[in-house]
Write a protein that holds these residues in place. Structure first.
Motif, PDB file in Angstrom:
ATOM      1  N   ALA A   8     -16.336   0.680 -11.571  1.00 47.11           N
ATOM      2  CA  ALA A   8     -16.615   1.182 -10.221  1.00 47.11           C
ATOM      3  C   ALA A   8     -16.716   0.005  -9.257  1.00 47.11           C
ATOM      4  N   ASP A   9     -16.086   0.142  -8.088  1.00 49.16           N
ATOM      5  CA  ASP A   9     -16.169  -0.842  -7.007  1.00 49.16           C
ATOM      6  C   ASP A   9     -17.035  -0.233  -5.917  1.00 49.16           C
ATOM      7  N   LEU A  10     -18.256  -0.711  -5.789  1.00 46.82           N
ATOM      8  CA  LEU A  10     -19.215  -0.138  -4.857  1.00 46.82           C
ATOM      9  C   LEU A  10     -19.236  -0.942  -3.557  1.00 46.82           C
ATOM     10  N   PRO A  11     -18.862  -0.326  -2.431  1.00 52.28           N
ATOM     11  CA  PRO A  11     -18.900  -1.060  -1.164  1.00 52.28           C
ATOM     12  C   PRO A  11     -20.342  -1.294  -0.722  1.00 52.28           C
ATOM     13  N   VAL A  12     -20.644  -2.539  -0.373  1.00 57.47           N
ATOM     14  CA  VAL A  12     -21.982  -2.909   0.101  1.00 57.47           C
ATOM     15  C   VAL A  12     -21.839  -3.803   1.328  1.00 57.47           C
ATOM     16  N   ALA A  13     -22.855  -3.809   2.172  1.00 58.48           N
ATOM     17  CA  ALA A  13     -22.831  -4.649   3.377  1.00 58.48           C
ATOM     18  C   ALA A  13     -23.146  -6.102   3.054  1.00 58.48           C
ATOM     19  N   ASP A  14     -24.038  -6.321   2.091  1.00 63.84           N
ATOM     20  CA  ASP A  14     -24.492  -7.677   1.769  1.00 63.84           C
ATOM     21  C   ASP A  14     -24.684  -7.794   0.259  1.00 63.84           C
ATOM     22  N   PRO A  60      -5.760  -4.672   2.399  1.00 61.77           N
ATOM     23  CA  PRO A  60      -6.215  -4.046   3.636  1.00 61.77           C
ATOM     24  C   PRO A  60      -7.322  -3.008   3.470  1.00 61.77           C
ATOM     25  N   GLU A  61      -7.557  -2.538   2.243  1.00 60.26           N
ATOM     26  CA  GLU A  61      -8.569  -1.507   1.988  1.00 60.26           C
ATOM     27  C   GLU A  61      -9.375  -1.868   0.757  1.00 60.26           C
ATOM     28  N   LEU A  62     -10.564  -1.278   0.658  1.00 57.91           N
ATOM     29  CA  LEU A  62     -11.371  -1.438  -0.554  1.00 57.91           C
ATOM     30  C   LEU A  62     -10.976  -0.370  -1.562  1.00 57.91           C
ATOM     31  N   PRO A  63     -10.861  -0.741  -2.826  1.00 59.45           N
ATOM     32  CA  PRO A  63     -10.602   0.262  -3.850  1.00 59.45           C
ATOM     33  C   PRO A  63     -11.894   0.962  -4.262  1.00 59.45           C
ATOM     34  N   ALA A  64     -11.763   2.152  -4.823  1.00 62.11           N
ATOM     35  CA  ALA A  64     -12.921   2.866  -5.366  1.00 62.11           C
ATOM     36  C   ALA A  64     -13.224   2.396  -6.780  1.00 62.11           C
ATOM     37  N   VAL A  65     -12.172   2.056  -7.523  1.00 62.24           N
ATOM     38  CA  VAL A  65     -12.319   1.568  -8.890  1.00 62.24           C
ATOM     39  C   VAL A  65     -11.287   0.478  -9.151  1.00 62.24           C
ATOM     40  N   SER A  66     -11.619  -0.366 -10.121  1.00 64.79           N
ATOM     41  CA  SER A  66     -10.662  -1.339 -10.636  1.00 64.79           C
ATOM     42  C   SER A  66     -10.280  -0.904 -12.038  1.00 64.79           C
ATOM     43  N   VAL A  67      -8.984  -0.799 -12.271  1.00 59.47           N
ATOM     44  CA  VAL A  67      -8.451  -0.341 -13.545  1.00 59.47           C
ATOM     45  C   VAL A  67      -7.748  -1.521 -14.203  1.00 59.47           C
ATOM     46  N   THR A  68      -8.292  -2.000 -15.308  1.00 57.21           N
ATOM     47  CA  THR A  68      -7.678  -3.108 -16.031  1.00 57.21           C
ATOM     48  C   THR A  68      -6.640  -2.539 -16.991  1.00 57.21           C
ATOM     49  N   THR A  69      -5.472  -3.158 -16.994  1.00 52.97           N
ATOM     50  CA  THR A  69      -4.377  -2.721 -17.853  1.00 52.97           C
ATOM     51  C   THR A  69      -3.787  -3.914 -18.584  1.00 52.97           C
ATOM     52  N   ARG A  99      -2.471  -8.151  -9.615  1.00 52.31           N
ATOM     53  CA  ARG A  99      -2.923  -6.807  -9.293  1.00 52.31           C
ATOM     54  C   ARG A  99      -2.096  -6.170  -8.191  1.00 52.31           C
ATOM     55  N   PHE A 100      -2.294  -4.857  -8.055  1.00 53.82           N
ATOM     56  CA  PHE A 100      -1.787  -4.113  -6.906  1.00 53.82           C
ATOM     57  C   PHE A 100      -2.751  -2.972  -6.653  1.00 53.82           C
ATOM     58  N   PHE A 101      -2.702  -2.409  -5.450  1.00 57.83           N
ATOM     59  CA  PHE A 101      -3.510  -1.246  -5.101  1.00 57.83           C
ATOM     60  C   PHE A 101      -2.568  -0.066  -4.918  1.00 57.83           C
ATOM     61  N   VAL A 102      -2.964   1.070  -5.480  1.00 59.95           N
ATOM     62  CA  VAL A 102      -2.184   2.297  -5.357  1.00 59.95           C
ATOM     63  C   VAL A 102      -3.112   3.412  -4.892  1.00 59.95           C
ATOM     64  N   ARG A 103      -2.560   4.303  -4.046  1.00 65.76           N
ATOM     65  CA  ARG A 103      -3.342   5.437  -3.581  1.00 65.76           C
ATOM     66  C   ARG A 103      -3.006   6.656  -4.437  1.00 65.76           C
ATOM     67  N   ALA A 104      -4.030   7.256  -5.048  1.00 67.49           N
ATOM     68  CA  ALA A 104      -3.863   8.489  -5.820  1.00 67.49           C
ATOM     69  C   ALA A 104      -3.565   9.636  -4.855  1.00 67.49           C
ATOM     70  N   PRO A 105      -2.985  10.713  -5.339  1.00 60.75           N
ATOM     71  CA  PRO A 105      -2.688  11.849  -4.460  1.00 60.75           C
ATOM     72  C   PRO A 105      -3.904  12.393  -3.712  1.00 60.75           C
ATOM     73  N   ASP A 106      -5.113  12.202  -4.245  1.00 62.19           N
ATOM     74  CA  ASP A 106      -6.326  12.672  -3.563  1.00 62.19           C
ATOM     75  C   ASP A 106      -6.826  11.699  -2.503  1.00 62.19           C
ATOM     76  N   THR A 108      -7.766   8.456  -3.122  1.00 65.49           N
ATOM     77  CA  THR A 108      -8.542   7.371  -3.719  1.00 65.49           C
ATOM     78  C   THR A 108      -7.660   6.147  -3.943  1.00 65.49           C
ATOM     79  N   VAL A 109      -8.166   4.972  -3.569  1.00 65.31           N
ATOM     80  CA  VAL A 109      -7.430   3.724  -3.773  1.00 65.31           C
ATOM     81  C   VAL A 109      -7.923   3.068  -5.053  1.00 65.31           C
ATOM     82  N   LEU A 110      -6.964   2.721  -5.923  1.00 67.71           N
ATOM     83  CA  LEU A 110      -7.261   2.051  -7.191  1.00 67.71           C
ATOM     84  C   LEU A 110      -6.698   0.646  -7.173  1.00 67.71           C
TER      85      LEU A 110
END
Length: 117
Positions: A8-14, A60-69, A99-106, A108-110
């Motif tokens: 899980a990638d949790l966005p935080v201010a600090d 350009p965006e924060l992901p919701a999760v990081s998926v290691t492959t 790495r790369f970021f992909v947007r799921a159909p819902d 969510t950025v991974l």
């Protein structure tokens, strides 16, 4: 693509403020890394972990999760072939991951990532 871990990638201010809560209250006391904008904390007892993220250094965006492959290049080709939106192109980052970021159909950025050994 074979997924070896999801974090899980949790966005935080600090990071420092958030670190106190997640390491103290949740017991995620092992700091695996801290790049100043992202840090990973893990429980030494259970292996449970999460990443705290204030921004991304190159995407350009924060992901919701990081998926290691085990094969990020194949995963990238598969995502392109399926027509998924690539949010951040396949890149070898200065901090040692590919790495790369992909947007799921819902929507969510991974962050799909391979760590070099």
């Amino acid at each position: 693509m074979r997924v070896t871990r999801i974090i899980a990638d949790l966005p935080v201010a600090d990071l420092e403020t958030a670190k106190g809560f997640y390491t103290g209250f949740l017991g995620l006391s092992t700091e695996e890394f801290d790049l100043g904008w992202v840090a990973r904390y893990t429980s030494p007892d259970t292996g449970a972990h999460l990443q705290l993220v204030t921004r991304d250094a190159s995407a350009p965006e924060l992901p919701a999760v990081s998926v290691t492959t085990d094969d990020v290049d194949a995963a990238y080709a598969e995502a392109q072939e399926a027509g998924y939106e690539i949010v951040h192109p396949l890149t070898t980052e200065p901090w040692g991951v590919r790495r790369f970021f992909v947007r799921a159909p819902d929507g969510t950025v991974l962050n799909v990532v391979h760590h070099h050994d």
